[in-house]
Design a protein around this motif. Sequence first.
Motif, PDB file in Angstrom:
ATOM      1  N   HIS A  39      78.791  12.104  -2.139  1.00  0.00           N
ATOM      2  CA  HIS A  39      80.041  11.772  -2.526  1.00  0.00           C
ATOM      3  C   HIS A  39      80.098  10.343  -3.196  1.00  0.00           C
ATOM      4  CE1 HIS A  39      82.377  14.349  -0.084  1.00  0.00           C
ATOM      5  NE2 HIS A  39      81.370  14.121   1.020  1.00  0.00           N
ATOM      6  N   GLN A  40      80.973   9.978  -4.058  1.00  0.00           N
ATOM      7  CA  GLN A  40      81.394   8.739  -4.809  1.00  0.00           C
ATOM      8  C   GLN A  40      82.025   7.925  -3.934  1.00  0.00           C
ATOM      9  OE1 GLN A  40      80.463   7.908  -8.158  1.00  0.00           O
ATOM     10  NE2 GLN A  40      79.492  10.033  -7.865  1.00  0.00           N
ATOM     11  N   PRO A  41      82.238   6.384  -4.183  1.00  0.00           N
ATOM     12  CA  PRO A  41      82.821   5.779  -3.213  1.00  0.00           C
ATOM     13  C   PRO A  41      84.457   6.202  -2.767  1.00  0.00           C
ATOM     14  CG  PRO A  41      81.868   4.279  -4.646  1.00  0.00           C
ATOM     15  CD  PRO A  41      81.605   5.879  -5.315  1.00  0.00           C
ATOM     16  N   MET A  42      84.805   6.315  -1.855  1.00  0.00           N
ATOM     17  CA  MET A  42      85.838   6.926  -1.464  1.00  0.00           C
ATOM     18  C   MET A  42      86.550   6.268  -0.099  1.00  0.00           C
ATOM     19  SD  MET A  42      84.259  10.391   0.384  1.00  0.00           S
ATOM     20  CE  MET A  42      83.186  10.243   1.876  1.00  0.00           C
ATOM     21  N   VAL A  43      87.905   6.789  -0.454  1.00  0.00           N
ATOM     22  CA  VAL A  43      88.736   6.475   0.889  1.00  0.00           C
ATOM     23  C   VAL A  43      88.890   8.030   1.810  1.00  0.00           C
ATOM     24  CG1 VAL A  43      91.081   6.068   1.791  1.00  0.00           C
ATOM     25  CG2 VAL A  43      90.412   5.059  -0.168  1.00  0.00           C
ATOM     26  N   VAL A  44      88.624   7.839   3.062  1.00  0.00           N
ATOM     27  CA  VAL A  44      88.902   8.929   4.022  1.00  0.00           C
ATOM     28  C   VAL A  44      89.925   9.108   4.663  1.00  0.00           C
ATOM     29  CG1 VAL A  44      87.582  10.337   5.959  1.00  0.00           C
ATOM     30  CG2 VAL A  44      86.216   8.996   3.941  1.00  0.00           C
ATOM     31  N   VAL A  45      90.495   9.778   4.897  1.00  0.00           N
ATOM     32  CA  VAL A  45      91.845  10.184   5.872  1.00  0.00           C
ATOM     33  C   VAL A  45      91.610  11.189   6.584  1.00  0.00           C
ATOM     34  CG1 VAL A  45      94.452  10.390   5.763  1.00  0.00           C
ATOM     35  CG2 VAL A  45      93.453   9.145   3.945  1.00  0.00           C
ATOM     36  N   ASN A  74      89.199  10.707  14.403  1.00  0.00           N
ATOM     37  CA  ASN A  74      90.430  10.395  15.039  1.00  0.00           C
ATOM     38  C   ASN A  74      91.410  10.616  14.234  1.00  0.00           C
ATOM     39  OD1 ASN A  74      89.062   9.303  17.784  1.00  0.00           O
ATOM     40  ND2 ASN A  74      88.320   7.761  16.592  1.00  0.00           N
ATOM     41  N   PRO A  75      92.476  11.211  14.501  1.00  0.00           N
ATOM     42  CA  PRO A  75      93.760  11.412  13.583  1.00  0.00           C
ATOM     43  C   PRO A  75      94.400  10.050  13.296  1.00  0.00           C
ATOM     44  CG  PRO A  75      93.686  12.948  15.613  1.00  0.00           C
ATOM     45  CD  PRO A  75      92.750  11.906  15.708  1.00  0.00           C
ATOM     46  N   GLY A  76      94.694  10.006  12.057  1.00  0.00           N
ATOM     47  CA  GLY A  76      95.424   8.795  11.362  1.00  0.00           C
ATOM     48  C   GLY A  76      94.231   7.451  11.170  1.00  0.00           C
ATOM     49  N   ALA A  77      92.892   8.025  11.289  1.00  0.00           N
ATOM     50  CA  ALA A  77      91.927   6.868  11.023  1.00  0.00           C
ATOM     51  C   ALA A  77      91.812   6.779   9.465  1.00  0.00           C
ATOM     52  CB  ALA A  77      90.711   7.153  11.459  1.00  0.00           C
ATOM     53  N   VAL A  78      91.821   5.725   8.736  1.00  0.00           N
ATOM     54  CA  VAL A  78      91.582   5.598   7.421  1.00  0.00           C
ATOM     55  C   VAL A  78      90.294   4.717   7.210  1.00  0.00           C
ATOM     56  CG1 VAL A  78      92.660   4.879   5.072  1.00  0.00           C
ATOM     57  CG2 VAL A  78      93.917   6.020   6.815  1.00  0.00           C
ATOM     58  N   VAL A  79      89.246   5.277   6.424  1.00  0.00           N
ATOM     59  CA  VAL A  79      88.163   4.440   6.240  1.00  0.00           C
ATOM     60  C   VAL A  79      87.876   4.298   4.745  1.00  0.00           C
ATOM     61  CG1 VAL A  79      85.700   4.580   6.602  1.00  0.00           C
ATOM     62  CG2 VAL A  79      87.323   5.194   8.444  1.00  0.00           C
ATOM     63  N   ASN A 128      89.162  18.018   9.731  1.00  0.00           N
ATOM     64  CA  ASN A 128      90.294  17.870   8.993  1.00  0.00           C
ATOM     65  C   ASN A 128      90.533  16.883   8.339  1.00  0.00           C
ATOM     66  OD1 ASN A 128      92.616  18.641   7.470  1.00  0.00           O
ATOM     67  ND2 ASN A 128      93.943  19.179   9.145  1.00  0.00           N
ATOM     68  N   VAL A 129      89.835  16.556   7.094  1.00  0.00           N
ATOM     69  CA  VAL A 129      89.872  15.006   6.508  1.00  0.00           C
ATOM     70  C   VAL A 129      90.269  15.205   5.092  1.00  0.00           C
ATOM     71  CG1 VAL A 129      88.406  14.017   7.885  1.00  0.00           C
ATOM     72  CG2 VAL A 129      87.623  15.060   5.929  1.00  0.00           C
ATOM     73  N   VAL A 130      90.921  14.242   4.622  1.00  0.00           N
ATOM     74  CA  VAL A 130      91.267  14.260   2.967  1.00  0.00           C
ATOM     75  C   VAL A 130      90.221  13.124   2.433  1.00  0.00           C
ATOM     76  CG1 VAL A 130      93.043  13.773   0.992  1.00  0.00           C
ATOM     77  CG2 VAL A 130      93.475  15.214   3.184  1.00  0.00           C
ATOM     78  N   LEU A 131      89.665  13.617   1.415  1.00  0.00           N
ATOM     79  CA  LEU A 131      88.708  12.479   0.851  1.00  0.00           C
ATOM     80  C   LEU A 131      89.337  12.135  -0.551  1.00  0.00           C
ATOM     81  CD1 LEU A 131      85.405  14.506   1.677  1.00  0.00           C
ATOM     82  CD2 LEU A 131      86.320  12.791   3.088  1.00  0.00           C
ATOM     83  N   VAL A 132      89.398  10.959  -0.818  1.00  0.00           N
ATOM     84  CA  VAL A 132      89.565  10.623  -2.227  1.00  0.00           C
ATOM     85  C   VAL A 132      88.535   9.599  -2.944  1.00  0.00           C
ATOM     86  CG1 VAL A 132      91.549   9.296  -3.887  1.00  0.00           C
ATOM     87  CG2 VAL A 132      92.285  10.301  -1.407  1.00  0.00           C
ATOM     88  N   GLU A 133      88.007  10.313  -3.706  1.00  0.00           N
ATOM     89  CA  GLU A 133      86.696   9.822  -4.384  1.00  0.00           C
ATOM     90  C   GLU A 133      87.378   8.776  -5.426  1.00  0.00           C
ATOM     91  OE1 GLU A 133      84.240  13.133  -5.275  1.00  0.00           O
ATOM     92  OE2 GLU A 133      83.070  13.063  -3.449  1.00  0.00           O
ATOM     93  N   VAL A 134      86.687   7.670  -5.492  1.00  0.00           N
ATOM     94  CA  VAL A 134      87.490   6.753  -6.797  1.00  0.00           C
ATOM     95  C   VAL A 134      86.253   6.790  -7.736  1.00  0.00           C
ATOM     96  CG1 VAL A 134      88.479   4.537  -7.262  1.00  0.00           C
ATOM     97  CG2 VAL A 134      88.614   5.705  -4.910  1.00  0.00           C
TER      98      VAL A 134
END
Length: 106
Positions: free
Chosen positions: A36-42, A64-69, A87-93
């Motif tokens: 993965h590239q650098p990212m935000v994980v929700v 944990n639900p709601g955790a953002v890293v 169940n995560v959403v990954l936003v690779e930047v």
Amino acid sequence: MAIVDPDAHQVLFENEHVRVIQARASHGWKSAMHAHQPMVVVNLGSGRQKVTFGDGTTQIIDLNPGAVVWQETAFEHAWELLAGEVNVVLVEVKSASAANDKEIGR
């Protein structure tokens, strides 16, 4: 860029700046090694993963639900779902990766 484990990972959106991926899997799922590239994980689900990094080290991670890293650097890993669900959403930047490459002279 190809997606590893298309049964668990779905690209929701991609442009020149970001790639948004949703990863969903049930107990017992194992992913292949991928990067993965650098990212935000929700995190949207609740579970526990065993993560194996490219250098062979492992870590148990509670989801944990709601955790953002924020993950600062690109990395390689595989994971196994020990309990619950992924169940995560990954936003690779993509621009963060380019900035890191510039800083280290790539």
